[in-house]
Design a protein around this motif. Structure first.
Motif, PDB file in Angstrom:
ATOM      1  N   GLY A 247       8.458   7.329   6.292  1.00  0.00           N
ATOM      2  CA  GLY A 247       9.041   8.326   7.172  1.00  0.00           C
ATOM      3  C   GLY A 247       8.165   8.578   8.393  1.00  0.00           C
ATOM      4  O   GLY A 247       8.646   8.679   9.525  1.00  0.00           O
ATOM      5  N   ARG A 248       6.867   8.684   8.139  1.00  0.00           N
ATOM      6  CA  ARG A 248       5.922   8.917   9.243  1.00  0.00           C
ATOM      7  C   ARG A 248       5.889   7.724  10.187  1.00  0.00           C
ATOM      8  O   ARG A 248       5.851   7.870  11.413  1.00  0.00           O
ATOM      9  CB  ARG A 248       4.519   9.149   8.695  1.00  0.00           C
ATOM     10  N   LEU A 249       5.872   6.551   9.597  1.00  0.00           N
ATOM     11  CA  LEU A 249       5.817   5.332  10.419  1.00  0.00           C
ATOM     12  C   LEU A 249       7.072   5.218  11.285  1.00  0.00           C
ATOM     13  O   LEU A 249       7.009   4.847  12.460  1.00  0.00           O
ATOM     14  CB  LEU A 249       5.669   4.118   9.490  1.00  0.00           C
ATOM     15  N   ALA A 250       8.221   5.598  10.689  1.00  0.00           N
ATOM     16  CA  ALA A 250       9.496   5.512  11.416  1.00  0.00           C
ATOM     17  C   ALA A 250       9.495   6.412  12.646  1.00  0.00           C
ATOM     18  O   ALA A 250      10.158   6.114  13.642  1.00  0.00           O
ATOM     19  CB  ALA A 250      10.641   5.895  10.486  1.00  0.00           C
ATOM     20  N   ARG A 251       8.771   7.513  12.570  1.00  0.00           N
ATOM     21  CA  ARG A 251       8.785   8.476  13.682  1.00  0.00           C
ATOM     22  C   ARG A 251       7.802   8.127  14.800  1.00  0.00           C
ATOM     23  O   ARG A 251       7.814   8.749  15.850  1.00  0.00           O
ATOM     24  CB  ARG A 251       8.479   9.883  13.154  1.00  0.00           C
ATOM     25  N   LEU A 252       6.930   7.142  14.565  1.00  0.00           N
ATOM     26  CA  LEU A 252       5.969   6.782  15.621  1.00  0.00           C
ATOM     27  C   LEU A 252       6.686   6.077  16.771  1.00  0.00           C
ATOM     28  O   LEU A 252       7.615   5.305  16.549  1.00  0.00           O
ATOM     29  CB  LEU A 252       4.891   5.843  15.055  1.00  0.00           C
ATOM     30  N   PRO A 253       6.237   6.313  18.009  1.00  0.00           N
ATOM     31  CA  PRO A 253       6.898   5.674  19.146  1.00  0.00           C
ATOM     32  C   PRO A 253       6.473   4.223  19.384  1.00  0.00           C
ATOM     33  O   PRO A 253       6.993   3.586  20.292  1.00  0.00           O
ATOM     34  CB  PRO A 253       6.469   6.557  20.328  1.00  0.00           C
ATOM     35  N   ALA A 254       5.558   3.707  18.585  1.00  0.00           N
ATOM     36  CA  ALA A 254       5.036   2.350  18.807  1.00  0.00           C
ATOM     37  C   ALA A 254       6.160   1.315  18.893  1.00  0.00           C
ATOM     38  O   ALA A 254       7.150   1.405  18.159  1.00  0.00           O
ATOM     39  CB  ALA A 254       4.077   1.971  17.676  1.00  0.00           C
ATOM     40  N   ARG A 255       5.989   0.334  19.782  1.00  0.00           N
ATOM     41  CA  ARG A 255       7.001  -0.726  19.933  1.00  0.00           C
ATOM     42  C   ARG A 255       7.007  -1.644  18.722  1.00  0.00           C
ATOM     43  O   ARG A 255       8.012  -2.230  18.358  1.00  0.00           O
ATOM     44  CB  ARG A 255       6.697  -1.542  21.191  1.00  0.00           C
ATOM     45  N   HIS A 256       5.832  -1.842  18.115  1.00  0.00           N
ATOM     46  CA  HIS A 256       5.714  -2.738  16.959  1.00  0.00           C
ATOM     47  C   HIS A 256       5.143  -1.938  15.793  1.00  0.00           C
ATOM     48  O   HIS A 256       4.026  -1.429  15.897  1.00  0.00           O
ATOM     49  CB  HIS A 256       4.775  -3.908  17.268  1.00  0.00           C
ATOM     50  N   ARG A 257       5.905  -1.858  14.711  1.00  0.00           N
ATOM     51  CA  ARG A 257       5.452  -1.097  13.538  1.00  0.00           C
ATOM     52  C   ARG A 257       5.519  -1.994  12.310  1.00  0.00           C
ATOM     53  O   ARG A 257       6.610  -2.432  11.914  1.00  0.00           O
ATOM     54  CB  ARG A 257       6.330   0.135  13.340  1.00  0.00           C
ATOM     55  N   PHE A 258       4.351  -2.241  11.728  1.00  0.00           N
ATOM     56  CA  PHE A 258       4.284  -3.188  10.620  1.00  0.00           C
ATOM     57  C   PHE A 258       3.569  -2.592   9.410  1.00  0.00           C
ATOM     58  O   PHE A 258       2.604  -1.851   9.552  1.00  0.00           O
ATOM     59  CB  PHE A 258       3.475  -4.437  11.027  1.00  0.00           C
ATOM     60  N   TYR A 259       4.023  -3.025   8.245  1.00  0.00           N
ATOM     61  CA  TYR A 259       3.219  -2.872   7.038  1.00  0.00           C
ATOM     62  C   TYR A 259       2.459  -4.167   6.803  1.00  0.00           C
ATOM     63  O   TYR A 259       2.992  -5.268   7.029  1.00  0.00           O
ATOM     64  CB  TYR A 259       4.100  -2.579   5.819  1.00  0.00           C
ATOM     65  N   THR A 260       1.209  -4.024   6.368  1.00  0.00           N
ATOM     66  CA  THR A 260       0.430  -5.208   6.009  1.00  0.00           C
ATOM     67  C   THR A 260      -0.409  -4.883   4.776  1.00  0.00           C
ATOM     68  O   THR A 260      -0.279  -3.807   4.202  1.00  0.00           O
ATOM     69  CB  THR A 260      -0.454  -5.658   7.197  1.00  0.00           C
ATOM     70  N   HIS A 261      -1.246  -5.794   4.330  1.00  0.00           N
ATOM     71  CA  HIS A 261      -2.122  -5.581   3.167  1.00  0.00           C
ATOM     72  C   HIS A 261      -1.275  -5.349   1.909  1.00  0.00           C
ATOM     73  O   HIS A 261      -1.478  -4.405   1.147  1.00  0.00           O
ATOM     74  CB  HIS A 261      -3.059  -4.378   3.445  1.00  0.00           C
ATOM     75  N   LEU A 262      -0.307  -6.241   1.668  1.00  0.00           N
ATOM     76  CA  LEU A 262       0.589  -6.116   0.518  1.00  0.00           C
ATOM     77  C   LEU A 262      -0.088  -6.567  -0.770  1.00  0.00           C
ATOM     78  O   LEU A 262      -0.643  -7.673  -0.824  1.00  0.00           O
ATOM     79  CB  LEU A 262       1.835  -6.979   0.719  1.00  0.00           C
ATOM     80  N   ASN A 263      -0.019  -5.718  -1.789  1.00  0.00           N
ATOM     81  CA  ASN A 263      -0.473  -6.170  -3.100  1.00  0.00           C
ATOM     82  C   ASN A 263       0.576  -7.115  -3.693  1.00  0.00           C
ATOM     83  O   ASN A 263       1.760  -7.037  -3.350  1.00  0.00           O
ATOM     84  CB  ASN A 263      -0.695  -4.988  -4.041  1.00  0.00           C
ATOM     85  N   ASN A 264       0.131  -8.002  -4.591  1.00  0.00           N
ATOM     86  CA  ASN A 264       1.082  -8.981  -5.142  1.00  0.00           C
ATOM     87  C   ASN A 264       2.173  -8.344  -6.005  1.00  0.00           C
ATOM     88  O   ASN A 264       3.185  -8.965  -6.286  1.00  0.00           O
ATOM     89  CB  ASN A 264       0.345 -10.101  -5.880  1.00  0.00           C
ATOM     90  N   THR A 265       1.972  -7.073  -6.407  1.00  0.00           N
ATOM     91  CA  THR A 265       3.004  -6.365  -7.177  1.00  0.00           C
ATOM     92  C   THR A 265       4.057  -5.721  -6.284  1.00  0.00           C
ATOM     93  O   THR A 265       5.071  -5.223  -6.785  1.00  0.00           O
ATOM     94  CB  THR A 265       2.363  -5.244  -8.013  1.00  0.00           C
ATOM     95  N   ASN A 266       3.829  -5.707  -4.985  1.00  0.00           N
ATOM     96  CA  ASN A 266       4.742  -5.029  -4.062  1.00  0.00           C
ATOM     97  C   ASN A 266       6.051  -5.826  -3.956  1.00  0.00           C
ATOM     98  O   ASN A 266       6.026  -7.025  -3.671  1.00  0.00           O
ATOM     99  CB  ASN A 266       4.066  -4.929  -2.684  1.00  0.00           C
TER     100      ASN A 266
END
Ligand SMILES: [Zn+2]
Length: 295
Positions: A247-266
């Motif tokens: 939710g917080r990430l969605a509200r950021l104005p950044a042009r590029h919004r990424f998740y990274t550092h995924l655990n293998n269980t994700n």
């Protein structure tokens, strides 16, 4: 500023050598799902020099995978100018030992991280006979100038020490990095234990943000059976749920919004997982191995 995503996985990578979970098994069946340990290469221009953010156990493969990071023909001149560390965790620092062939290795980190590396991993002691290891401190709130016109600043995110440094004193053991070029800015935060006002401020005016996507939900480490702790207790706010960061990430104005550092269980390690569509609806993506950005 130019950015290349060198890797996108949490500790162990995808697949992890001793793990047969769904995500790891899927990556063995489908090589395009493989993810190396999370790291970025950043430069003020396409001509370099380049800095890598975190030195993972995959570092030399990550360098070889991309022509811009390889040495020029003849001689031993690498375009790699240094390593910037977000923390002292093993999956972010073991690659330092692989840089021993360089005549000089330049590291930027907080004082706590350097203390952990020196006392716990004995990085300086071990590497000194091979290379000239130099360190520059990332002080709280202070920008450091890098070659090529970049500036980097550490934003404290937690005091969580690596297990090997459990006896070390308190300090800024884990930080997000704010990196500014002449044009464009970036925040890299692979471990967020607490979405602090300070971190929120840095994220709120960055062009490109990479945020902790280690776990999809808070119970994941328990349900996967590898820890009794929740994601939050392990120092990683989950993506979904009441304490989730989506939710917080969605509200950021950044042009590029990424998740990274995924655990293998994700579940996001599966490109067909429905969770991708939930994120996409908010303009959020999972960072892909090798992607190039000019924030
Ligand atoms: Zn696994």
């Amino acid at each position: 500023m130019r950015v290349r995503v060198l890797g996108t996985a949490a500790g162990g990578g995808v697949p992890q050598w001793n793990c047969g979970c769904g995500g790891c098994a899927g990556a063995r069946r489908h090589p395009e799902r493989r993810r190396s340990h999370a790291s970025l290469a950043v430069s003020g221009s396409s001509a370099g020099p380049w800095y890598v953010v975190n030195a993972t156990p995959d570092l030399t493969d990550q360098i070889e995978a991309w022509a811009d990071l390889r040495p020029e023909p003849g001689g031993r001149r690498s375009p790699l100018a240094g390593v910037i560390l977000t923390d002292a965790e093993l999956d972010h620092t073991l690659g330092l030992f692989q840089l021993r062939e360089a005549s000089r290795v330049s590291v930027l980190s907080t004082a706590a991280v350097w203390r952990g590396l020196s006392n716990g991993l004995r990085v300086h002691e071990v590497l000194a006979p091979y290379t000239d290891l130099s360190w520059r401190e990332l002080r709280d709130g202070e920008s450091v100038r890098l070659d090529g016109g970049l500036r980097v600043r550490a934003v404290p995110v937690s005091g969580k020490r690596p297990r090997y440094a459990a006896e070390e004193r308190a300090g800024h053991w884990s930080v997000a990095l704010r990196i500014d070029g002449e044009r464009g800015s970036l925040v890299y935060a692979p471990a967020i234990a607490d979405w602090s006002p300070e971190l929120d401020k840095e994220l709120s005016d960055a062009d490109c943000v990479f945020v902790d996507g280690t776990f999809w939900d808070d119970q994941e480490p328990r349900t996967a059976g590898f820890s009794r702790r929740t994601a939050t207790q392990m120092g990683h706010l989950p993506i979904s749920g009441p304490s989730g960061t989506a939710g917080r990430l969605a509200r950021l104005p950044a042009r590029h919004r990424f998740y990274t550092h995924l655990n293998n269980t994700n579940p996001l390690t599966d490109p067909d997982a429905p969770q991708h569509a939930l994120l996409a609806a908010d303009g959020i993506e999972v960072a892909a191995e090798g992607m190039i950005l000019e924030p």
